[in-house]
Design a protein around this motif. Structure first.
Motif, PDB file in Angstrom:
ATOM      1  N   SER A  43       1.079  -1.280   0.202  1.00  0.00           N
ATOM      2  CA  SER A  43      -0.031   0.127  -0.046  1.00  0.00           C
ATOM      3  C   SER A  43       0.772   1.212  -0.045  1.00  0.00           C
ATOM      4  CB  SER A  43      -0.969  -0.124   1.119  1.00  0.00           C
ATOM      5  OG  SER A  43      -0.152   0.186   2.358  1.00  0.00           O
ATOM      6  N   PHE A  44       0.394   2.220  -0.563  1.00  0.00           N
ATOM      7  CA  PHE A  44       1.020   3.795  -0.420  1.00  0.00           C
ATOM      8  C   PHE A  44      -0.183   4.628  -0.165  1.00  0.00           C
ATOM      9  CE2 PHE A  44       4.635   4.961  -3.437  1.00  0.00           C
ATOM     10  CZ  PHE A  44       5.469   4.207  -2.572  1.00  0.00           C
ATOM     11  N   PRO A  45       0.312   5.881   0.545  1.00  0.00           N
ATOM     12  CA  PRO A  45      -0.815   6.725   0.738  1.00  0.00           C
ATOM     13  C   PRO A  45      -1.209   7.291  -0.619  1.00  0.00           C
ATOM     14  CG  PRO A  45       1.385   7.352   1.654  1.00  0.00           C
ATOM     15  CD  PRO A  45       1.527   6.242   0.878  1.00  0.00           C
ATOM     16  N   GLY A  46      -2.663   7.783  -0.740  1.00  0.00           N
ATOM     17  CA  GLY A  46      -3.337   8.119  -1.825  1.00  0.00           C
ATOM     18  C   GLY A  46      -2.456   8.900  -3.100  1.00  0.00           C
ATOM     19  N   LYS A  47      -2.109  10.037  -2.495  1.00  0.00           N
ATOM     20  CA  LYS A  47      -1.403  10.950  -3.289  1.00  0.00           C
ATOM     21  C   LYS A  47      -0.174  10.580  -3.964  1.00  0.00           C
ATOM     22  CE  LYS A  47       0.887  15.476  -3.346  1.00  0.00           C
ATOM     23  NZ  LYS A  47       1.083  16.690  -2.492  1.00  0.00           N
ATOM     24  N   GLN A  48       0.565   9.697  -3.100  1.00  0.00           N
ATOM     25  CA  GLN A  48       1.882   9.023  -3.650  1.00  0.00           C
ATOM     26  C   GLN A  48       1.683   7.836  -4.571  1.00  0.00           C
ATOM     27  OE1 GLN A  48       1.503  10.219  -0.684  1.00  0.00           O
ATOM     28  NE2 GLN A  48       3.071  12.029  -0.844  1.00  0.00           N
ATOM     29  N   GLN A  49       0.422   7.355  -4.632  1.00  0.00           N
ATOM     30  CA  GLN A  49       0.209   6.228  -5.345  1.00  0.00           C
ATOM     31  C   GLN A  49      -0.276   6.701  -6.644  1.00  0.00           C
ATOM     32  OE1 GLN A  49      -2.162   2.756  -3.867  1.00  0.00           O
ATOM     33  NE2 GLN A  49      -2.756   2.330  -5.965  1.00  0.00           N
ATOM     34  N   LYS A  50      -0.925   7.665  -6.700  1.00  0.00           N
ATOM     35  CA  LYS A  50      -1.418   8.619  -7.889  1.00  0.00           C
ATOM     36  C   LYS A  50      -0.255   9.027  -8.858  1.00  0.00           C
ATOM     37  CE  LYS A  50      -5.992  10.033  -6.393  1.00  0.00           C
ATOM     38  NZ  LYS A  50      -6.838  11.001  -5.938  1.00  0.00           N
ATOM     39  N   LEU A  51       0.856   9.706  -8.082  1.00  0.00           N
ATOM     40  CA  LEU A  51       2.117  10.267  -8.720  1.00  0.00           C
ATOM     41  C   LEU A  51       2.670   9.033  -9.357  1.00  0.00           C
ATOM     42  CD1 LEU A  51       3.261  12.706  -5.967  1.00  0.00           C
ATOM     43  CD2 LEU A  51       2.416  13.132  -8.232  1.00  0.00           C
ATOM     44  N   LEU A  52       2.724   7.968  -8.401  1.00  0.00           N
ATOM     45  CA  LEU A  52       3.366   6.838  -9.050  1.00  0.00           C
ATOM     46  C   LEU A  52       2.659   6.044 -10.480  1.00  0.00           C
ATOM     47  CD1 LEU A  52       5.540   4.508  -8.900  1.00  0.00           C
ATOM     48  CD2 LEU A  52       4.395   3.262  -7.256  1.00  0.00           C
ATOM     49  N   VAL A  53       1.510   5.923 -10.313  1.00  0.00           N
ATOM     50  CA  VAL A  53       0.818   5.476 -11.582  1.00  0.00           C
ATOM     51  C   VAL A  53       0.889   6.353 -12.714  1.00  0.00           C
ATOM     52  CG1 VAL A  53      -1.637   5.134 -12.053  1.00  0.00           C
ATOM     53  CG2 VAL A  53      -1.025   4.240 -10.365  1.00  0.00           C
ATOM     54  N   ALA A  54       0.806   7.757 -12.479  1.00  0.00           N
ATOM     55  CA  ALA A  54       1.102   8.585 -13.523  1.00  0.00           C
ATOM     56  C   ALA A  54       2.527   8.602 -14.272  1.00  0.00           C
ATOM     57  CB  ALA A  54       0.879  10.100 -12.903  1.00  0.00           C
ATOM     58  N   ALA A  57       2.542   5.566 -16.195  1.00  0.00           N
ATOM     59  CA  ALA A  57       1.829   5.761 -17.660  1.00  0.00           C
ATOM     60  C   ALA A  57       2.911   6.430 -18.601  1.00  0.00           C
ATOM     61  CB  ALA A  57       0.777   6.440 -17.368  1.00  0.00           C
ATOM     62  N   LEU A  58       3.541   7.545 -18.049  1.00  0.00           N
ATOM     63  CA  LEU A  58       4.374   8.229 -18.697  1.00  0.00           C
ATOM     64  C   LEU A  58       5.640   7.443 -19.304  1.00  0.00           C
ATOM     65  CD1 LEU A  58       4.610  11.647 -16.803  1.00  0.00           C
ATOM     66  CD2 LEU A  58       3.497  11.360 -19.240  1.00  0.00           C
ATOM     67  N   HIS A  59       5.978   6.495 -18.554  1.00  0.00           N
ATOM     68  CA  HIS A  59       7.235   5.742 -18.784  1.00  0.00           C
ATOM     69  C   HIS A  59       7.048   4.398 -18.807  1.00  0.00           C
ATOM     70  CE1 HIS A  59       9.670   9.184 -18.186  1.00  0.00           C
ATOM     71  NE2 HIS A  59       8.936   9.474 -16.936  1.00  0.00           N
ATOM     72  N   GLU A  60       5.932   4.034 -19.550  1.00  0.00           N
ATOM     73  CA  GLU A  60       5.613   2.504 -19.719  1.00  0.00           C
ATOM     74  C   GLU A  60       6.294   1.816 -20.655  1.00  0.00           C
ATOM     75  OE1 GLU A  60       1.519  -0.669 -20.419  1.00  0.00           O
ATOM     76  OE2 GLU A  60       1.543   1.814 -20.585  1.00  0.00           O
ATOM     77  N   ASP A  61       6.735   2.600 -21.871  1.00  0.00           N
ATOM     78  CA  ASP A  61       7.713   2.008 -22.814  1.00  0.00           C
ATOM     79  C   ASP A  61       8.849   1.761 -22.380  1.00  0.00           C
ATOM     80  OD1 ASP A  61       5.823   1.838 -24.612  1.00  0.00           O
ATOM     81  OD2 ASP A  61       6.137   3.383 -25.706  1.00  0.00           O
ATOM     82  N   GLU A  62       9.575   2.636 -21.529  1.00  0.00           N
ATOM     83  CA  GLU A  62      10.972   2.618 -21.069  1.00  0.00           C
ATOM     84  C   GLU A  62      10.908   1.341 -19.911  1.00  0.00           C
ATOM     85  OE1 GLU A  62      12.579   6.811 -20.701  1.00  0.00           O
ATOM     86  OE2 GLU A  62      10.425   6.877 -20.559  1.00  0.00           O
TER      87      GLU A  62
END
Length: 83
Positions: A43-54, A57-62
């Motif tokens: 688990s992660f705090p909500g804000k940090q999990q959203k940052l991680l998911v973003a 998404a930005l670096h999925e290919d890498e």
């Protein structure tokens, strides 16, 4: 590392997660996320999990390229942090 979130990826031959994934740590929190942004464990705090998911998404290919390199026993390359 970005916004206090430490992200790492490692080869896990025969590991318990059969999908490409990464591990992240934020303070006392730890989470395992698939490269599609799905939480696999922890688990992660909500804000940090959203940052991680973003960031994922930005670096999925890498991230997928790094996963492939690690699976082949090669090194990996660094990926730009979220700014």
């Amino acid at each position: 590392m970005f916004y206090g979130i430490i992200v790492r990826m490692q080869s896990e031959r025969g590991g318990k997660h059969n999908v490409p994934h990464l591990h992240a740590v934020y303070g006392e929190y730890e989470i395992v996320m698939s490269l599609s942004g799905e939480k696999l464990e922890g688990s992660f705090p909500g804000k940090q999990q959203k940052l991680l998911v973003a960031w994922i998404a930005l670096h999925e290919d890498e991230l997928k390229a790094n996963w492939q390199l690690l699976c082949e026993g090669e090194g990996y390359f660094k990926i730009e942090p979220l700014r």
